[in-house]
Design a protein around this motif. Structure first.
Motif, PDB file in Angstrom:
ATOM      1  N   ALA A  22      16.855 -18.765  11.644  1.00 53.88           N
ATOM      2  CA  ALA A  22      16.859 -19.615  10.449  1.00 53.88           C
ATOM      3  C   ALA A  22      17.868 -20.760  10.574  1.00 53.88           C
ATOM      4  CB  ALA A  22      17.159 -18.777   9.213  1.00 53.88           C
ATOM      5  N   PRO A  41      12.452 -29.494   3.965  1.00 50.67           N
ATOM      6  CA  PRO A  41      11.232 -28.827   3.479  1.00 50.67           C
ATOM      7  C   PRO A  41      11.435 -27.332   3.290  1.00 50.67           C
ATOM      8  CG  PRO A  41      11.063 -29.244   5.828  1.00 50.67           C
ATOM      9  CD  PRO A  41      12.357 -29.861   5.376  1.00 50.67           C
ATOM     10  N   ALA A  44      13.446 -24.598   5.729  1.00 53.83           N
ATOM     11  CA  ALA A  44      14.313 -25.350   6.646  1.00 53.83           C
ATOM     12  C   ALA A  44      15.599 -24.593   6.965  1.00 53.83           C
ATOM     13  CB  ALA A  44      14.642 -26.710   6.047  1.00 53.83           C
ATOM     14  N   THR A  48      19.579 -20.215   3.282  1.00 55.51           N
ATOM     15  CA  THR A  48      20.312 -19.362   4.235  1.00 55.51           C
ATOM     16  C   THR A  48      21.732 -19.886   4.413  1.00 55.51           C
ATOM     17  OG1 THR A  48      18.269 -18.793   5.400  1.00 55.51           O
ATOM     18  CG2 THR A  48      20.329 -18.485   6.607  1.00 55.51           C
ATOM     19  N   GLN A  87      18.186 -20.453  -7.562  1.00 51.19           N
ATOM     20  CA  GLN A  87      16.900 -21.055  -7.959  1.00 51.19           C
ATOM     21  C   GLN A  87      16.314 -20.370  -9.186  1.00 51.19           C
ATOM     22  OE1 GLN A  87      14.006 -21.519  -4.771  1.00 51.19           O
ATOM     23  NE2 GLN A  87      15.610 -22.151  -3.363  1.00 51.19           N
ATOM     24  N   HIS A 194      14.006 -30.960  -2.252  1.00 50.79           N
ATOM     25  CA  HIS A 194      12.867 -31.424  -1.437  1.00 50.79           C
ATOM     26  C   HIS A 194      12.621 -32.904  -1.671  1.00 50.79           C
ATOM     27  CE1 HIS A 194      10.788 -27.181  -1.409  1.00 50.79           C
ATOM     28  NE2 HIS A 194      11.985 -27.179  -0.871  1.00 50.79           N
TER      29      HIS A 194
END
Ligand code: ATP
Length: 237
Positions: A22, A41, A44, A48, A87, A194
């Protein structure tokens, strides 16, 4: 400037349990007081990277320091310097706004400070809603609660993971205003997105992440000039 970076990331790698790479060696210094947008994107590696800096995911290699402390060896010290706005809202929907934010401060081992909680709620236009349950709030107000929660323990650094993913234009502008207001408090802000317009609108610097690599990092004005030049070249050919 000569100031040490507030977050320093060196040759950071992450290989998940299934062998997926990752992060493939990321180097990044985050400057005190800046707004840094990480553009990239799906998949990506943005989340992480944030999770490692926040001490939620173990790095496979490399080093990350926050305020000069190693995030793995000195988790308590580094975690208390960071506010994380995830999120998704994962909080008890039947709890009130004020209890949610107050509880969050307590979780970080900080003593009660009702005056501070009041100020945070007022700054985020949540004070009138303080006795409402989260389930009664609009999507935009819920996002504000997530930010208030992340600020309750007075972090120096605030991470916002895709604060405007899937929200309408009005709410997006609303969130940009909130971030702009937070900047004045001196907190360092890192947000993932994004949307290039979002990076352009609110960031001082923009980093582009793709497939586990930081492809470039530039002052916004420099980047926009470069992108503008590229677009121009495309139009000419
Ligand atoms: P998004 O914009 O969708 O949030 P992102 O840039 O934040 O994407 P990450 O969430 O960091 O990306 O995910 C990077 C890659 O690592 C993705 O391909 C994802 O499927 C993979 N990944 C994430 N967590 C794990 C895990 N626990 N095990 C295996 N692979 C994982």
């Amino acid at each position: 400037s000569g100031k040490p970076p507030v977050v320093s990331i060196r040759n950071l790698t992450k290989v998940y349990g299934n062998g997926f790479k990752a992060l493939k060696g990321v180097d990044l210094d985050i400057r005190e007081g800046e707004i840094l947008a990480l553009l990239g994107p799906n998949g990506a590696g943005k989340t992480t990277m944030i999770s490692i800096v926040c001490g939620l995911v173990n790095p496979s290699g490399g080093q990350v320091t926050v305020g000069g402390h190693d995030v793995v060896r000195d988790f308590r010290a580094t975690r208390s310097m960071i506010g994380l706005v995830p999120q998704e809202l994962t909080t008890d929907q039947f709890e009130t706004v004020i209890n949610t934010v107050t509880f969050s401060r307590g979780l970080h081992g900080k003593g009660k400070n009702p005056a501070l909680i009041e100020q945070i709620l007022k700054d985020l236009s949540l004070w009138e809603k303080r006795d409402n349950m989260l389930r009664e709030l609009s999507g935009g107000m819920k996002r504000r609660v997530l930010i208030a929660k992340a600020l309750a323990h007075e972090p120096r650094i605030l991470f916002l993971d895709e604060p405007t993913a899937g929200v309408d234009v009005t709410l997006r502008r609303d969130m940009w205003q909130v971030v702009e207001k937070l900047r004045a408090t001196g907190v360092t802000i890192i947000l993932t997105t994004h949307y290039i317009e979002e990076a352009e609108e609110i960031a001082d610097r923009v980093g582009v992440i793709n497939a586990g690599e930081l492809l470039l990092i530039e002052d916004k004005t420099t980047l926009m000039k470069k992108l503008g030049a590229k677009q121009l070249r495309l139009e000419l050919t």
